[in-house]
Design a protein around this motif. Structure first.
Motif, PDB file in Angstrom:
ATOM      1  N   ILE A  84       0.860  -1.183   0.000  1.00 51.43           N
ATOM      2  CA  ILE A  84       0.000   0.000   0.000  1.00 51.43           C
ATOM      3  C   ILE A  84       0.893   1.227   0.000  1.00 51.43           C
ATOM      4  O   ILE A  84       1.684   1.423   0.917  1.00 51.43           O
ATOM      5  N   LEU A  85       0.773   2.026  -1.045  1.00 51.33           N
ATOM      6  CA  LEU A  85       1.581   3.229  -1.158  1.00 51.33           C
ATOM      7  C   LEU A  85       0.749   4.426  -0.721  1.00 51.33           C
ATOM      8  O   LEU A  85      -0.377   4.601  -1.186  1.00 51.33           O
ATOM      9  N   VAL A  86       1.302   5.224   0.190  1.00 51.43           N
ATOM     10  CA  VAL A  86       0.657   6.465   0.605  1.00 51.43           C
ATOM     11  C   VAL A  86       1.551   7.610   0.153  1.00 51.43           C
ATOM     12  O   VAL A  86       2.715   7.696   0.555  1.00 51.43           O
TER      13      VAL A  86
ATOM     14  N   LEU B 210      -2.883   9.345   5.532  1.00 53.86           N
ATOM     15  CA  LEU B 210      -2.057   8.301   6.142  1.00 53.86           C
ATOM     16  C   LEU B 210      -2.719   7.774   7.411  1.00 53.86           C
ATOM     17  O   LEU B 210      -2.846   6.563   7.602  1.00 53.86           O
ATOM     18  N   THR B 211      -3.159   8.675   8.271  1.00 58.71           N
ATOM     19  CA  THR B 211      -3.819   8.274   9.519  1.00 58.71           C
ATOM     20  C   THR B 211      -5.079   7.473   9.218  1.00 58.71           C
ATOM     21  O   THR B 211      -5.333   6.431   9.834  1.00 58.71           O
TER      22      THR B 211
ATOM     23  N   ASN C 102      -8.186   2.415   8.883  1.00 54.94           N
ATOM     24  CA  ASN C 102      -9.263   1.788   8.124  1.00 54.94           C
ATOM     25  C   ASN C 102      -8.844   0.763   7.070  1.00 54.94           C
ATOM     26  O   ASN C 102      -9.687   0.004   6.604  1.00 54.94           O
ATOM     27  N   VAL C 103      -7.587   0.764   6.680  1.00 57.32           N
ATOM     28  CA  VAL C 103      -7.156  -0.145   5.616  1.00 57.32           C
ATOM     29  C   VAL C 103      -6.216  -1.221   6.155  1.00 57.32           C
ATOM     30  O   VAL C 103      -6.349  -2.397   5.832  1.00 57.32           O
TER      31      VAL C 103
ATOM     32  N   VAL D 256      -2.979   5.270  -1.858  1.00 53.28           N
ATOM     33  CA  VAL D 256      -3.774   6.125  -0.979  1.00 53.28           C
ATOM     34  C   VAL D 256      -3.219   7.541  -1.080  1.00 53.28           C
ATOM     35  O   VAL D 256      -2.011   7.751  -0.961  1.00 53.28           O
ATOM     36  N   MET D 257      -4.123   8.503  -1.294  1.00 52.79           N
ATOM     37  CA  MET D 257      -3.716   9.895  -1.439  1.00 52.79           C
ATOM     38  C   MET D 257      -4.682  10.800  -0.696  1.00 52.79           C
ATOM     39  O   MET D 257      -5.864  10.486  -0.596  1.00 52.79           O
TER      40      MET D 257
END
Length: 167
Positions: free
Chosen positions: A11-13, A25-26, A31-32, A125-126
Motif C-alpha cells: 500500500i503506497l501512501v 495516512l492516519t 481503516n485499511v 492512498v492519497m
C-alpha cells in the motif's frame, strides 16, 4: 474450504508537507491496515523539481554552487522531516505495520504513477486538497491524474472540513 493465508498487500501512501496527506495516512492506518497484517506500507515523498536559473533567463542571475547546495540541503531537510513525521504517525497508530520510505525527485504526478508501476503496488492512498474546479483547472489535481493513470485501485481521502463554530 481451505484456509487461505492473507496475501501481503503493498500500500503506497503519497505524502507531502500538507496536512491532507498526513490525514490520509492516519485514515489508512485506521481503516485499511489491520493489526498483525502482512501488509507493507510505502511512504512516498516526491521532491518537486527545483527551478533552474541561468544567465540566459533574462534576470542576469546565475546561482553559485554554494546557493545551489543550500537549496538542495533545504529540499532534503524538508523531505526528511515529512518522512519522519509520517513514520512517527505509523509508530503511534500501528507499531506492527512494516513501513518503507522513499523519496523521489520529479513532478509528483509522474513520480507517484511511476513508483506505483515500478513497485507493483496493490493500492494507492492519497489525500485531497479539496480544490474547487477553478483551482483544479489551473493547478491540476495530482490525485485525479494518478487515479486516471495508475493500474491499481486508488483511494482518495478527503479531510473533513471543520464544522461551523468549531476551531
Amino acid at each position: 474450504m481451505a484456509d487461505v493465508a492473507a496475501k501481503e498487500r503493498r500500500i503506497l501512501v503519497a505524502i507531502d508537507e500538507g496536512e491532507e496527506s498526513l490525514y490520509a495516512l492516519t485514515w489508512c492506518l485506521k481503516n485499511v491496515i489491520t493489526k498483525n497484517s502482512k501488509d507493507t506500507l510505502i511512504l512516498l515523498y516526491a521532491k518537486p523539481p527545483r527551478a533552474v536559473y541561468t544567465a540566459l533567463d533574462g534576470t542576469g542571475y546565475l546561482f553559485s554552487s554554494d546557493i545551489m547546495a543550500t537549496i538542495n540541503k533545504y529540499s532534503n531537510d524538508v523531505a526528511d522531516r515529512v518522512i519522519e513525521k509520517a513514520r512517527k504517525i505509523c509508530r503511534e497508530q500501528n507499531s506492527d505495520v512494516k513501513v518503507e520510505a522513499r523519496v523521489e525527485n520529479g513532478d509528483p504526478r509522474d513520480v507517484i504513477c511511476e513508483t506505483v508501476e515500478k513497485l507493483g503496488v496493490d493500492v494507492l492512498v492519497m489525500g485531497s486538497h479539496g480544490y474547487g474546479w477553478i483551482k483544479r483547472v489551473f493547478l491540476g489535481s495530482v490525485s485525479n491524474h494518478c487515479a486516471q493513470h495508475v493500474k491499481c485501485p486508488v483511494l482518495i481521502v478527503k479531510k473533513p472540513k471543520p464544522s461551523v463554530g468549531s476551531k
